[in-house]
Scaffold this active site. Structure first.
Site, PDB file in Angstrom:
ATOM      1  CB  SER B 185      -0.957  -0.048   1.195  1.00 18.11           C
ATOM      2  OG  SER B 185      -1.978   0.902   1.065  1.00 18.11           O
ATOM      3  CG  ASP B 349      -6.481  -2.837  -3.347  1.00 19.42           C
ATOM      4  OD1 ASP B 349      -7.180  -1.972  -2.797  1.00 19.42           O
ATOM      5  OD2 ASP B 349      -5.245  -2.912  -3.200  1.00 19.42           O
ATOM      6  CG  HIS B 384      -5.932  -2.052   0.446  1.00 15.66           C
ATOM      7  ND1 HIS B 384      -5.126  -1.802  -0.640  1.00 15.66           N
ATOM      8  CD2 HIS B 384      -5.371  -1.384   1.486  1.00 15.66           C
ATOM      9  CE1 HIS B 384      -4.116  -1.019  -0.269  1.00 15.66           C
ATOM     10  NE2 HIS B 384      -4.241  -0.756   1.009  1.00 15.66           N
TER      11      HIS B 384
END
Lengths: 404, 404
Positions: B185, B349, B384
């Site tokens: 991320s 995601d 995610h």
């Protein structure tokens, strides 16, 4: 200039063209300039599914086309979270835009007003009571018992309550069957509820960008949509009428709705990484924004100007609690549906992702013997909003489904 | 009981096992019980890319494994928005959970501490300065010039600033090249920035659930993440230290982060449409909740207890302004990257959707001649968050990539 009268003036306005069509063949597709008016349906009292009483209930509605003598050519349109019954036409020729599904409603269009009597109905608790064309009862309305706005004392309402009030409207018109109930997003929830509650009355369901229940992830998102309102100190537990209103919280709530209903494809095409103001690099100051941020602020702020924060919270609750048939289970609710169903998702929908909503619904309905059609024709770049902006792409599918 | 010392004690603890492995074959996979400690890297002063000065800069870091004599076996791990440098092991055996990527870091694991010296570094402005293991400088730190917390007078920082401070840490260890920079991320943004800024130093990039820039839709979402903080009157333009803090706004902000980082598959599996409390039907009262709502409130509230609202806003800005290479264009930034790149998105995601982020990146990097590998092996039900919780599913891919 066409006169605004009670009821649609499509037929009156188009008399000459209709004659021309008889003489020269098919009626040409018309520009979005039909003149319509908002009508009001009233009930002296309505008792909610939960047992609450609302006096002097009013909902707005519109119609396009003419009810035939047999009263069997009606189609009901139910609207989305931030919409109202203005689905087609304009109130005045100079209106900036026509109703939201004008591209498919009108003479010669898929919802053909030469053939069908299209009724578009508000829900209770419309989001935008400050819009002068919205007349619908909700927490901002005056409680006749106290002479003051209901605020949070308004009874909790469900999608089934929306349908019950619409049923009273349909009854008042002497209509005993509906060619279809069609709705987008929250409108599709109403369409499913209609089909489950009145299976002998609803001949077809056309459900756009929605689903047969609020799935758990959506329940969570709806909680987040509502949160900014409750954070705004002006919300004051819903007691703000005649005082400073929770405009900032409502604006942030509407920003969430606005973005969630769109998609990265839209953001790329509309904004890219552009700055909001030339010379104001977002890296240079915490307050300097990107263009998409400034647009969200502005779009939501203008929506907030006509909306009511308590209405927003009641609509969130109505959506969160929705399961077709109003319980005990989705299976029970779906089992009541007899009508053929046309499902029109947007492949990129982040609010009602088809893989969670319409795709499994298709399988469930087919398994129980319903006729189901499925089309992702509307998918473009707008995500959920494709169901409003790009509905015309499903026009042929809708025409053919109605003709069967 | 293993002692806590500066540096990882993997080797010391596992001496016996290592001998056993020589005698009896491969070392078995070990439980997540390596004992590690937080270390502190300090700089008397750091000048940001934007020209601001921060004195007495501190960032936390951890390491696992041993730096070899050639100092060429190091891998740098960079962390996500709400994380810190605690990537593996436990501080005390009784800790509830080990570091976030413990499943792939340790002896015999893909990031093999018998082979590599794994450095895990904080960013500046860590989200959770109230976490006793977080030592990183940010707006909540005391400005030595005033003796008071910086608040919103803290300089704006970028992902490049995070990398610059990490570079000083790596230099301080005498390390001249990195076998890989790996991050998830926001950590992946740092990994790309590292590869663009120090192309001769970074031998490989492993980017998980991320992208090479903040796309416009994400810029919008980050704005919405931040909004609840600014709505909370206790935020007071960032001047709340020593006063009532904007806990409610920070909690709603963290609810958004929490939900956005997950997926409907997770919500279905974890909650369904269960009520928060038996006997409290969400239809019966506005305050009655579904289980997912109560969980979000609780999860975010406990995260808010260790977090800082201004830090949240500064991290949002750092992410919004990110483009690999820090401008002028993404193309320029990517052109600087020489290293082979392993991309590990989660197919589901919602924060960094692979179709917008890693898929087009793969094509762009290949087009400019980079070696690129792509694996969606981590995709499970968490969206995610699969990038943290299910990273072990990409374990073999990571091992093989590091061995090339």
């Amino acid at each position: 200039m066409p006169r605004v009268v009670r009821g649609s003036t499509w037929s009156a306005r188009l008399g000459g063209l209709a004659i021309a069509a008889c003489l020269f063949g098919a009626l040409p597709a018309l520009a979005m300039d039909g003149i319509v008016e908002k009508k009001v349906f009233e009930m002296p009292s309505y008792t909610t599914v939960g047992g609450g009483t609302i006096k002097n209930v009013r909902i707005g509605w519109e119609s396009y086309g003419k009810l035939n003598e047999a009263k069997d050519n009606a189609i009901l349109i139910t609207h989305f979270f931030s919409g109202n019954s203005h689905a087609a036409g304009k109130y005045k020729p100079e209106d900036a835009a026509p109703g939201y599904w004008d591209s498919i409603i009108g003479p010669g269009k898929p919802l053909d007003t030469d053939k069908y009597f299209i009724i578009s109905s508000d829900t209770l608790v419309n989001l935008s009571p400050k819009d002068p064309t919205v007349v619908t009862t909700g927490p901002a309305s005056i409680n006749p018992d106290t002479g003051k706005p209901y605020g949070m004392s308004f009874p909790i309402v469900t999608i089934k309550d929306f349908v019950n009030v619409q049923k009273a409207l349909i009854d008042s018109l002497g209509i005993k069957s509906l060619q279809a109930v069609m709705g987008g997003s929250m409108g599709s929830l109403q369409a499913f509820e209609w089909a489950a509650d009145h299976p002998d009355m609803v001949k077809r369901v056309i459900a756009v960008i929605g689903g047969p229940e609020a799935d758990p992830f959506l329940i969570g998102w709806l909680n987040l949509w509502a949160a900014p309102i409750k954070l705004d100190p002006n919300w004051n537990n819903g007691d703000y009428y005649g005082k400073a209103e929770p405009k900032a919280g409502l604006t942030e709530a509407l920003k969430l709705v606005t973005l969630h209903a769109r998609h990265w494809k839209w953001a790329d095409a509309a904004f890219g990484r552009k700055w909001a103001e030339e010379g104001k690099d977002p890296k240079a100051a915490m307050g300097n924004q990107y263009a998409i941020e400034a647009w969200l602020d502005k779009a939501a702020s203008s929506r907030a100007a006509v909306s009511d924060a308590n209405h927003f919270l009641y609509l969130v609750k109505a959506n969160q609690t929705f399961v077709t048939g109003n319980g005990p289970s989705l299976e029970d609710g779906l089992a009541k549906i007899k009508a053929p169903v046309l499902l029109i998702p947007s492949a990129d929908d982040l609010v009602f992702p088809p893989d969670r909503t319409m795709r499994p619904l298709k399988e469930r309905l087919e398994k129980q013997g319903n006729t189901v059609e499925y089309s992702e024709a509307i998918t473009s770049t707008l995500g959920h909003l494709d169901g409003v902006a790009n509905i015309a792409k499903a026009g042929d599918t809708i025409s053919q489904f109605l003709a069967k």
